[in-house]
Design an enzyme around this catalytic site. Structure first.
Site, PDB file in Angstrom:
ATOM      1  N   HIS A   1     -15.304 -32.179  34.720  1.00  9.20           N
ATOM      2  CA  HIS A   1     -15.314 -30.764  35.081  1.00  9.20           C
ATOM      3  C   HIS A   1     -15.775 -30.501  36.515  1.00  9.20           C
ATOM      4  O   HIS A   1     -15.762 -29.366  36.973  1.00  9.20           O
ATOM      5  CB  HIS A   1     -16.218 -29.974  34.118  1.00  9.20           C
ATOM      6  CG  HIS A   1     -17.683 -30.273  34.330  1.00  9.20           C
ATOM      7  ND1 HIS A   1     -18.277 -31.401  33.846  1.00  9.20           N
ATOM      8  CD2 HIS A   1     -18.643 -29.592  34.995  1.00  9.20           C
ATOM      9  CE1 HIS A   1     -19.548 -31.407  34.190  1.00  9.20           C
ATOM     10  NE2 HIS A   1     -19.794 -30.323  34.901  1.00  9.20           N
TER      11      HIS A   1
HETATM   12  C1  UD1 Z   1     -21.777 -25.470  35.116  1.00 14.86           C
HETATM   13  C2  UD1 Z   1     -22.872 -26.035  36.008  1.00 14.86           C
HETATM   14  C3  UD1 Z   1     -22.765 -27.548  36.052  1.00 14.86           C
HETATM   15  C4  UD1 Z   1     -22.760 -28.125  34.655  1.00 14.86           C
HETATM   16  C5  UD1 Z   1     -21.641 -27.479  33.858  1.00 14.86           C
HETATM   17  C6  UD1 Z   1     -21.558 -27.974  32.453  1.00 14.86           C
HETATM   18  C7  UD1 Z   1     -23.585 -24.704  37.969  1.00 14.86           C
HETATM   19  C8  UD1 Z   1     -23.466 -24.593  39.421  1.00 14.86           C
HETATM   20  N1  UD1 Z   1     -22.729 -25.559  37.390  1.00 14.86           N
HETATM   21  O1  UD1 Z   1     -20.526 -25.779  35.714  1.00 14.86           O
HETATM   22  O2  UD1 Z   1     -23.874 -28.077  36.746  1.00 14.86           O
HETATM   23  O3  UD1 Z   1     -22.571 -29.521  34.723  1.00 14.86           O
HETATM   24  O4  UD1 Z   1     -21.883 -26.060  33.847  1.00 14.86           O
HETATM   25  O5  UD1 Z   1     -20.455 -27.413  31.806  1.00 14.86           O
HETATM   26  O6  UD1 Z   1     -24.406 -24.063  37.367  1.00 14.86           O
HETATM   27  N2  UD1 Z   1     -15.825 -20.754  31.701  1.00 14.86           N
HETATM   28  C9  UD1 Z   1     -15.313 -20.302  30.508  1.00 14.86           C
HETATM   29  N3  UD1 Z   1     -16.157 -20.163  29.465  1.00 14.86           N
HETATM   30  C10 UD1 Z   1     -17.477 -20.454  29.550  1.00 14.86           C
HETATM   31  C11 UD1 Z   1     -17.990 -20.897  30.773  1.00 14.86           C
HETATM   32  C12 UD1 Z   1     -17.155 -21.040  31.839  1.00 14.86           C
HETATM   33  O7  UD1 Z   1     -14.123 -20.032  30.386  1.00 14.86           O
HETATM   34  O8  UD1 Z   1     -18.202 -20.311  28.540  1.00 14.86           O
HETATM   35  C13 UD1 Z   1     -14.901 -20.947  32.845  1.00 14.86           C
HETATM   36  C14 UD1 Z   1     -14.853 -19.775  33.775  1.00 14.86           C
HETATM   37  O9  UD1 Z   1     -13.526 -19.635  34.208  1.00 14.86           O
HETATM   38  C15 UD1 Z   1     -15.729 -20.232  34.941  1.00 14.86           C
HETATM   39  C16 UD1 Z   1     -15.528 -21.739  34.936  1.00 14.86           C
HETATM   40  O10 UD1 Z   1     -15.328 -22.082  33.559  1.00 14.86           O
HETATM   41  O11 UD1 Z   1     -15.361 -19.639  36.141  1.00 14.86           O
HETATM   42  C17 UD1 Z   1     -16.708 -22.511  35.464  1.00 14.86           C
HETATM   43  O12 UD1 Z   1     -17.924 -22.104  34.828  1.00 14.86           O
HETATM   44  P1  UD1 Z   1     -19.319 -22.134  35.641  1.00 14.86           P
HETATM   45  O13 UD1 Z   1     -20.436 -21.762  34.748  1.00 14.86           O
HETATM   46  O14 UD1 Z   1     -19.166 -21.367  36.909  1.00 14.86           O
HETATM   47  O15 UD1 Z   1     -19.448 -23.633  36.085  1.00 14.86           O
HETATM   48  P2  UD1 Z   1     -19.183 -25.002  35.318  1.00 14.86           P
HETATM   49  O16 UD1 Z   1     -18.064 -25.680  36.001  1.00 14.86           O
HETATM   50  O17 UD1 Z   1     -19.122 -24.822  33.846  1.00 14.86           O
END
Ligand code: UD1
Length: 373
Positions: free
Chosen positions: A212
């Site tokens: 990811h």
């Molecule tokens: C976040 C953490 C990362 C961790 C990872 C585990 C930060 C900077 N990053 O990254 O350190 O390893 O979580 O998963 O805090 N989304 C969904 N549903 C959700 C959550 C996210 O659809 O429940 C999608 C959204 O489009 C979002 C993207 O995933 O924009 C990324 O989510 P985000 O929380 O920004 O970062 P992660 O890549 O999950």
């Protein structure tokens, strides 16, 4: 007549998937101290049921006392929104201490709020450094550690990193890995999961894959090469790939779905809960990942792990564990995967203090500090 000890309030913050398995054992350990009222605040950084709720069920965590419902956004938007909402909670609840874990945006946002309000912060999993400031998590780690009052370290590299940054020894505690507490606690229960049967890999050799990080999935060339690597491995072995929401989105945007659609040996699924994932990891021949936590879990379980990154903030998993940094060399990874399937991989051993008692050590220290204040 004995003097009643006033109760102390501690808030632990969870936000994203890797936080839940770290707070679960802490919550359990806090229950042994009747003088401490422990509350859980969920920022809502992760909000899908399979990125959040299922972990509360699997880890037997109570519903969060407060849910901030922040959701996704740019780093600035997400961090700022968490700060605005968490500040209201801290002002209303006046905790004696706030515990933050790991390195996600929720960790740094809540630490900043507390340091401005002079509320002591304990950082669990302090001191880890990848020395790669292109990773948002590295910025989160450096800032959180520079303002935290108690720093709980999971491996020895964390001690030297914090000392180099000038953090006084009086704030630093080498306690071990709290995530391994959860693994030890739930290993038997995970073993009873029926997931291997459900997805058709019972009795088979397979690799389990999670990816990811922006460096792997937000760059088309890298994501396409990763899928080619998985295709190569899948010619001889099953490949289980629970797809993170960010990765799913990018596979769609880059129009790479066709590479996967017709290959029945690559088993794609939604993100899995804690118990199902642990069950699959424990019987895997190989883990391929860019996650931090899986490097540690595979080291504990003795499963070979290929980390698709050029660095790791968890060097003990390479020096003592089963982890190998593969960088972005996807071709070499496909070749070396075969050796892992044949059992030719480094064996490693379990690092110091990864013994299931880390949360107890942390909470004991927190209780002693609270009594002094
Ligand atoms: C976040 C953490 C990362 C961790 C990872 C585990 C930060 C900077 N990053 O990254 O350190 O390893 O979580 O998963 O805090 N989304 C969904 N549903 C959700 C959550 C996210 O659809 O429940 C999608 C959204 O489009 C979002 C993207 O995933 O924009 C990324 O989510 P985000 O929380 O920004 O970062 P992660 O890549 O999950």
């Amino acid at each position: 007549m004995s003097k009643a000890i006033p109760s102390r309030r501690v808030i632990s913050v969870v936000g994203a998937r890797p936080n839940f398995m770290k707070v679960a054992p802490l919550h359990k350990a806090f229950q042994k101290y009747p003088s401490i009222v422990h509350r859980i605040v969920h920022t809502g950084q992760h909000y899908d049921a399979n990125m959040s709720k299922i972990f509360f069920d699997d880890l037997e965590l109570p519903h969060p006392d407060v849910y901030l419902g922040i959701g996704s956004g740019s780093h600035a938007v997400q961090t700022a929104k968490i700060m605005v909402e968490f500040e209201k909670i801290v002002l209303a609840e006046k905790p004696d201490m706030v515990v933050v874990v790991g390195d996600v945006n929720s960790t740094v946002a809540c630490s900043l709020v507390c340091s401005k309000l002079l509320i002591p912060v304990a950082h669990v999993e302090a001191g880890l450094r990848s020395f790669d400031r292109a990773m948002p998590e590295e910025i989160n780690r450096i800032i959180t550690d520079s303002i935290a009052d108690l720093l709980f370290v999971s491996e020895r590299s964390g001690l030297s990193n914090l000392r180099t940054e000038g953090i006084p020894d009086s704030k630093i505690f080498f306690v071990g890995n709290v995530m391994i507490d959860s693994l030890i606690d739930f290993k038997d229960k995970a073993g009873r999961s029926t997931i291997r049967k459900t997805i058709g890999v019972e009795g088979k050799q397979y690799a389990i894959v999670t990816l990811h990080r922006p460096s792997n999935v937000d760059v088309r060339e890298n994501l396409a090469s990763i899928l080619t690597m998985l295709e190569k491995i899948s010619k001889r072995h099953a490949v289980i790939f629970p797809v993170h929401p960010r990765t799913r989105k990018m596979i769609g945007e880059f129009k790479l779905v066709e590479k996967l659609r017709l290959n029945t040996n690559i088993i794609l699924c939604d993100p899995l809960g804690y118990l199902d994932f642990l069950c699959l990891l424990e019987s895997a021949s190989l883990a391929i990942t860019d996650s931090g936590g899986i490097q540690e879990e595979s080291t504990y379980l003795g499963i070979p792990c290929f980390t698709m990154r050029e660095n790791t903030e968890r060097p003990v998993t390479v020096s003592e564990g089963t982890n190998t940094l593969m960088g972005f060399d996807y071709e070499k990874s496909a070749i070396e995967a075969e050796a892992a399937f044949q059992g030719k991989h480094k064996k490693g051993h379990i690092p110091e203090f990864w013994d299931g008692k880390t949360a107890e050590r942390i909470v004991k220290i927190i209780e002693e500090k609270l009594l002094l204040n």
